[in-house]
Design a protein around this motif. Structure first.
Motif, PDB file in Angstrom:
ATOM      1  N   LYS A  54       0.831  -1.203   0.000  1.00 51.68           N
ATOM      2  CA  LYS A  54       0.000   0.000   0.000  1.00 51.68           C
ATOM      3  C   LYS A  54       0.870   1.259   0.000  1.00 51.68           C
ATOM      4  CE  LYS A  54      -3.827  -2.191   2.395  1.00 51.68           C
ATOM      5  NZ  LYS A  54      -4.586  -2.261   3.661  1.00 51.68           N
ATOM      6  N   ALA A  55       1.953   1.250   0.768  1.00 53.83           N
ATOM      7  CA  ALA A  55       2.856   2.402   0.807  1.00 53.83           C
ATOM      8  C   ALA A  55       3.513   2.619  -0.554  1.00 53.83           C
ATOM      9  CB  ALA A  55       3.917   2.213   1.891  1.00 53.83           C
ATOM     10  N   MET A  56       3.862   1.539  -1.226  1.00 61.90           N
ATOM     11  CA  MET A  56       4.453   1.645  -2.552  1.00 61.90           C
ATOM     12  C   MET A  56       3.451   2.256  -3.533  1.00 61.90           C
ATOM     13  SD  MET A  56       6.411  -2.031  -2.392  1.00 61.90           S
ATOM     14  CE  MET A  56       6.971  -2.141  -4.081  1.00 61.90           C
ATOM     15  N   LEU A  57       2.210   1.811  -3.475  1.00 57.36           N
ATOM     16  CA  LEU A  57       1.177   2.366  -4.344  1.00 57.36           C
ATOM     17  C   LEU A  57       0.935   3.840  -4.033  1.00 57.36           C
ATOM     18  CD1 LEU A  57      -1.414  -0.568  -4.422  1.00 57.36           C
ATOM     19  CD2 LEU A  57       0.150   0.130  -6.249  1.00 57.36           C
ATOM     20  N   LYS A  58       0.934   4.195  -2.762  1.00 61.85           N
ATOM     21  CA  LYS A  58       0.732   5.596  -2.378  1.00 61.85           C
ATOM     22  C   LYS A  58       1.878   6.480  -2.864  1.00 61.85           C
ATOM     23  CE  LYS A  58      -2.230   4.598   1.548  1.00 61.85           C
ATOM     24  NZ  LYS A  58      -2.390   4.605   3.011  1.00 61.85           N
ATOM     25  N   ALA A  59       3.095   5.961  -2.834  1.00 65.41           N
ATOM     26  CA  ALA A  59       4.238   6.731  -3.343  1.00 65.41           C
ATOM     27  C   ALA A  59       4.074   6.982  -4.838  1.00 65.41           C
ATOM     28  CB  ALA A  59       5.547   5.996  -3.055  1.00 65.41           C
ATOM     29  N   VAL A  60       3.623   5.986  -5.566  1.00 65.93           N
ATOM     30  CA  VAL A  60       3.391   6.157  -7.004  1.00 65.93           C
ATOM     31  C   VAL A  60       2.260   7.151  -7.227  1.00 65.93           C
ATOM     32  CG1 VAL A  60       2.629   4.991  -9.106  1.00 65.93           C
ATOM     33  CG2 VAL A  60       4.348   3.919  -7.642  1.00 65.93           C
ATOM     34  N   ARG A 111       5.911   9.934  -7.076  1.00 64.68           N
ATOM     35  CA  ARG A 111       7.289   9.725  -6.634  1.00 64.68           C
ATOM     36  C   ARG A 111       7.919   8.466  -7.208  1.00 64.68           C
ATOM     37  NH1 ARG A 111       6.446   9.165  -0.676  1.00 64.68           N
ATOM     38  NH2 ARG A 111       8.663   8.739  -0.738  1.00 64.68           N
ATOM     39  N   GLY A 112       7.185   7.701  -8.048  1.00 64.97           N
ATOM     40  CA  GLY A 112       7.682   6.411  -8.515  1.00 64.97           C
ATOM     41  C   GLY A 112       8.027   6.364  -9.989  1.00 64.97           C
ATOM     42  N   GLN A 113       9.022   5.529 -10.286  1.00 60.55           N
ATOM     43  CA  GLN A 113       9.411   5.219 -11.652  1.00 60.55           C
ATOM     44  C   GLN A 113       9.560   3.704 -11.757  1.00 60.55           C
ATOM     45  OE1 GLN A 113      13.140   7.428 -11.957  1.00 60.55           O
ATOM     46  NE2 GLN A 113      12.144   8.752 -13.455  1.00 60.55           N
ATOM     47  N   LEU A 114       9.319   3.186 -12.955  1.00 56.56           N
ATOM     48  CA  LEU A 114       9.528   1.765 -13.231  1.00 56.56           C
ATOM     49  C   LEU A 114      10.589   1.612 -14.306  1.00 56.56           C
ATOM     50  CD1 LEU A 114       5.908   0.314 -13.329  1.00 56.56           C
ATOM     51  CD2 LEU A 114       7.681  -0.187 -11.642  1.00 56.56           C
ATOM     52  N   SER A 115      11.390   0.574 -14.153  1.00 54.48           N
ATOM     53  CA  SER A 115      12.360   0.239 -15.184  1.00 54.48           C
ATOM     54  C   SER A 115      11.658  -0.572 -16.269  1.00 54.48           C
ATOM     55  CB  SER A 115      13.514  -0.571 -14.587  1.00 54.48           C
ATOM     56  OG  SER A 115      13.037  -1.811 -14.102  1.00 54.48           O
ATOM     57  N   GLY A 116      12.303  -0.677 -17.413  1.00 55.82           N
ATOM     58  CA  GLY A 116      11.754  -1.472 -18.498  1.00 55.82           C
ATOM     59  C   GLY A 116      11.965  -2.953 -18.248  1.00 55.82           C
ATOM     60  N   ASP A 144      11.490  -2.952 -12.103  1.00 50.13           N
ATOM     61  CA  ASP A 144      11.853  -2.562 -10.741  1.00 50.13           C
ATOM     62  C   ASP A 144      11.274  -1.188 -10.467  1.00 50.13           C
ATOM     63  OD1 ASP A 144      13.365  -4.872 -10.201  1.00 50.13           O
ATOM     64  OD2 ASP A 144      15.105  -4.009 -11.195  1.00 50.13           O
ATOM     65  N   LEU A 145      10.876  -0.958  -9.225  1.00 45.49           N
ATOM     66  CA  LEU A 145      10.318   0.319  -8.813  1.00 45.49           C
ATOM     67  C   LEU A 145      11.397   1.171  -8.164  1.00 45.49           C
ATOM     68  CD1 LEU A 145       7.772   2.115  -8.343  1.00 45.49           C
ATOM     69  CD2 LEU A 145       7.542   0.954  -6.132  1.00 45.49           C
ATOM     70  N   TYR A 146      11.403   2.439  -8.509  1.00 42.33           N
ATOM     71  CA  TYR A 146      12.281   3.430  -7.888  1.00 42.33           C
ATOM     72  C   TYR A 146      11.379   4.478  -7.245  1.00 42.33           C
ATOM     73  CZ  TYR A 146      16.032   1.356 -10.617  1.00 42.33           C
ATOM     74  OH  TYR A 146      16.941   0.474 -11.143  1.00 42.33           O
ATOM     75  N   VAL A 147      11.649   4.808  -5.996  1.00 42.36           N
ATOM     76  CA  VAL A 147      10.887   5.835  -5.287  1.00 42.36           C
ATOM     77  C   VAL A 147      11.858   6.945  -4.920  1.00 42.36           C
ATOM     78  CG1 VAL A 147       9.481   6.362  -3.267  1.00 42.36           C
ATOM     79  CG2 VAL A 147       9.204   4.160  -4.429  1.00 42.36           C
ATOM     80  N   ALA A 196       5.949   5.886 -13.151  1.00 35.58           N
ATOM     81  CA  ALA A 196       4.978   4.838 -12.851  1.00 35.58           C
ATOM     82  C   ALA A 196       3.634   5.495 -12.598  1.00 35.58           C
ATOM     83  CB  ALA A 196       5.415   4.046 -11.625  1.00 35.58           C
ATOM     84  N   GLU A 197       2.565   4.755 -12.837  1.00 32.78           N
ATOM     85  CA  GLU A 197       1.229   5.254 -12.546  1.00 32.78           C
ATOM     86  C   GLU A 197       0.355   4.111 -12.050  1.00 32.78           C
ATOM     87  OE1 GLU A 197      -0.434   6.915 -16.108  1.00 32.78           O
ATOM     88  OE2 GLU A 197      -0.559   4.986 -17.115  1.00 32.78           O
TER      89      GLU A 197
END
Length: 80
Positions: free
Chosen positions: A12-18, A22-27, A32-35, A69-70
């Motif tokens: 849930k915290a990861m989703l809230k950061a996105v 605040r989040g990015q995803l690698s290809g 991988d998620l970056y916050v 990320a979205e």
């Protein structure tokens, strides 16, 4: 049982950061998620969120690239 009840507090915290932009995803197939520009240490949860359709990349990128990320509609519902 709803998706929100099945998610851990970390997920849930990861989703809230996105949701906060605040989040990015690698290809790649297993992104991988970056916050805040830092790699998230829980890759398994990132993969699970992507495969569950709660989180996605805004655009397709190469393996060593990142994009914002979205949340999907289901992802927004999971943290509502």
């Amino acid at each position: 049982m709803t998706i929100a009840k099945e998610l851990s507090n970390r997920a849930k915290a990861m989703l809230k950061a996105v949701a906060a932009g605040r989040g990015q995803l690698s290809g790649g197939v297993e992104p991988d998620l970056y916050v805040d520009g830092l790699p998230c240490c829980d890759q398994a949860t990132t993969h699970a969120l992507v495969h569950a359709g709660l989180l996605r990349a805004r655009r397709a990128v190469g393996l060593y690239e990142r994009t914002d990320a979205e949340l999907t509609d289901a992802g927004r519902a999971a943290i509502a």
